[in-house]
Scaffold this motif. Structure first.
Motif, PDB file in Angstrom:
ATOM      1  N   LEU A 175      -3.674   7.319  -2.949  1.00  0.00           N
ATOM      2  CA  LEU A 175      -4.067   5.907  -2.875  1.00  0.00           C
ATOM      3  C   LEU A 175      -3.792   5.325  -1.496  1.00  0.00           C
ATOM      4  O   LEU A 175      -4.607   4.558  -0.952  1.00  0.00           O
ATOM      5  CB  LEU A 175      -3.312   5.105  -3.939  1.00  0.00           C
ATOM      6  CG  LEU A 175      -3.799   5.251  -5.383  1.00  0.00           C
ATOM      7  CD1 LEU A 175      -2.856   4.513  -6.326  1.00  0.00           C
ATOM      8  CD2 LEU A 175      -5.214   4.704  -5.532  1.00  0.00           C
TER       9      LEU A 175
ATOM     10  N   ASN B  21     -10.775   3.336  -6.915  1.00  0.00           N
ATOM     11  CA  ASN B  21     -10.817   3.621  -5.484  1.00  0.00           C
ATOM     12  C   ASN B  21     -11.540   4.911  -5.134  1.00  0.00           C
ATOM     13  O   ASN B  21     -11.972   5.072  -3.997  1.00  0.00           O
ATOM     14  CB  ASN B  21      -9.387   3.692  -4.932  1.00  0.00           C
ATOM     15  CG  ASN B  21      -8.731   2.336  -4.815  1.00  0.00           C
ATOM     16  OD1 ASN B  21      -8.855   1.656  -3.804  1.00  0.00           O
ATOM     17  ND2 ASN B  21      -8.037   1.921  -5.872  1.00  0.00           N
TER      18      ASN B  21
ATOM     19  N   VAL C 263      -3.627   3.337   4.872  1.00  0.00           N
ATOM     20  CA  VAL C 263      -2.254   3.060   5.297  1.00  0.00           C
ATOM     21  C   VAL C 263      -1.835   4.119   6.319  1.00  0.00           C
ATOM     22  O   VAL C 263      -2.025   5.315   6.082  1.00  0.00           O
ATOM     23  CB  VAL C 263      -1.296   3.080   4.084  1.00  0.00           C
ATOM     24  CG1 VAL C 263       0.145   2.859   4.533  1.00  0.00           C
ATOM     25  CG2 VAL C 263      -1.712   2.017   3.080  1.00  0.00           C
TER      26      VAL C 263
ATOM     27  N   TRP D 107      -6.515   3.655   1.039  1.00  0.00           N
ATOM     28  CA  TRP D 107      -6.362   2.298   1.549  1.00  0.00           C
ATOM     29  C   TRP D 107      -6.163   2.248   3.059  1.00  0.00           C
ATOM     30  O   TRP D 107      -5.986   1.174   3.626  1.00  0.00           O
ATOM     31  CB  TRP D 107      -5.191   1.601   0.847  1.00  0.00           C
ATOM     32  CG  TRP D 107      -5.431   1.369  -0.618  1.00  0.00           C
ATOM     33  CD1 TRP D 107      -6.634   1.283  -1.250  1.00  0.00           C
ATOM     34  CD2 TRP D 107      -4.429   1.214  -1.641  1.00  0.00           C
ATOM     35  NE1 TRP D 107      -6.468   1.080  -2.597  1.00  0.00           N
ATOM     36  CE2 TRP D 107      -5.133   1.035  -2.875  1.00  0.00           C
ATOM     37  CE3 TRP D 107      -3.042   1.202  -1.661  1.00  0.00           C
ATOM     38  CZ2 TRP D 107      -4.475   0.837  -4.090  1.00  0.00           C
ATOM     39  CZ3 TRP D 107      -2.385   1.019  -2.869  1.00  0.00           C
ATOM     40  CH2 TRP D 107      -3.089   0.840  -4.059  1.00  0.00           C
TER      41      TRP D 107
END
Length: 348
Positions: free
Chosen positions: A296, A37, A302, A300
């Motif tokens: 992470l 990522n 979030v 992503w």
């Protein structure tokens, strides 16, 4: 001919540290996800970014580890980090100007900030030991006091931190080695290892294992506990200085999550909340897991609400595992006592 020295099998070493080993296996899996990522993971900036994310919480976890090993808990760690962060960002520049030398000013600032952390931890320890009060109540109360002092010192986020100081603690040496990785290695190898094998380190493990047995064996329980909380304050101040370098400012309210996250890191690393079992090496892995999971989630996209929910869920899971392990240990001890009693009865 001298007999060969007895060496502990590698399997026994793994079994004794299985919780910490499991934490590092989880960390490796998260690093693999991170590599997929983060586009600059395999460049010189990747390790620097990861270590900068981890080091402050890892040092805060050292503060919590020392206390938890005595079967205590410190809910004021985040407040002490906020207090020392606010103090450092506020006095660093004025002191450097007043003494007329930036290097000496930084040294003097560090000494003052570390003294503040020691004083806060010492106050916790004295109240707990001589007031005979529960650590969770005392440190919850003192956390409010320290947060109030931090707000008095710096009502709003800000302050002035020299750019050279920020670059020093968040940059790299020899092109590839992050300074934060060196700082973390110093805390693990030059602080934790001697501490773990010192008389004080043995005492905190003994007290966490059984305070009554430690008392019978002549362990200075009161002095050890006071020192444990004092050192927790010292290490919290170190985390506050690292946070100051990373943010280049002071924020009295920006460190509240360090308290719960330090507890989660300690438990994830295999240190039992009941005390006497675990160590800082596992806590570092726990701190890295929490920090990288947050990274992470940011990658992503979030939302922040769910980020906090995930961190809270990890804390609950870690605490649940710790409680289940404690109950299993009690059940096994109960069965062992029952079997011993039955054997004694049958023999008589």
């Amino acid at each position: 001919m001298k007999p060969a020295p007895h060496r502990k099998p590698f399997g026994a070493l793994i079994r004794r540290n299985k919780d910490a080993a499991m934490a590092y296996l989880i960390l490796m899996a998260i690093l693999v996800l991170f590599a997929f990522n983060q586009y600059d993971f395999f460049t010189r900036y990747g390790p620097q970014s990861i270590c900068n994310q981890v080091v402050t919480l890892a040092v805060a976890a050292l503060a919590q580890t020392v206390v938890v090993l005595t079967a205590g808990i410190d809910l004021s760690i985040g407040a002490i980090i906020g207090l020392t962060n606010s103090a450092a960002a506020t006095i660093m520049d004025p002191i450097s100007v007043s003494v007329g030398h930036s290097g000496f000013g930084l040294v003097l600032t560090h000494l003052i900030v570390l003294a503040i952390g020691c004083a806060a931890g010492l106050l916790n320890g004295l109240i707990i030991v001589f007031g005979r009060l529960q650590p969770i109540i005392v440190t919850l109360a003192t956390a409010s006091i320290y947060s109030g002092i931090a707000l008095y010192i710096r009502p709003t986020a800000g302050g002035k931190v020299p750019e050279a100081y920020t670059d020093l603690l968040t940059g790299r040496v020899l092109t590839y080695i992050p300074v934060s990785a060196i700082v973390l290695a110093v805390f693990m190898a030059l602080i934790w290892v001697p501490l773990r094998h010192s008389r004080f380190g043995q005492s905190i493990y003994a007290i966490g294992g059984s305070e009554y047995s430690s008392f019978i064996s002549g362990v200075p329980i009161r002095r050890t506990k006071v020192w444990a909380y004092t050192m927790a304050g010292l290490f919290s101040a170190c985390a506050g200085l690292l946070l100051t370098a990373q943010t280049a400012s002071g924020d009295p309210l920006g460190s509240s999550l360090f308290t719960l996250n330090s507890i989660a890191a300690v438990v994830l690393g295999g240190t039992a909340l009941s005390g006497g079992k675990g160590g800082y090496v596992g806590s570092v892995a726990g701190a890295a897991i929490l920090s990288l999971v947050l990274g992470l989630l940011i990658f992503w996209g979030v939302p922040s609400f769910y980020q906090n929910a995930v961190q809270g869920s990890i804390l609950i899971l870690a605490l649940a595992v710790s409680i289940l392990q404690k109950q299993r240990k009690r059940t096994a001890a109960r069965y062992a006592d029952s079997a011993q009693a039955s054997g004694s009865a049958s023999s008589s």
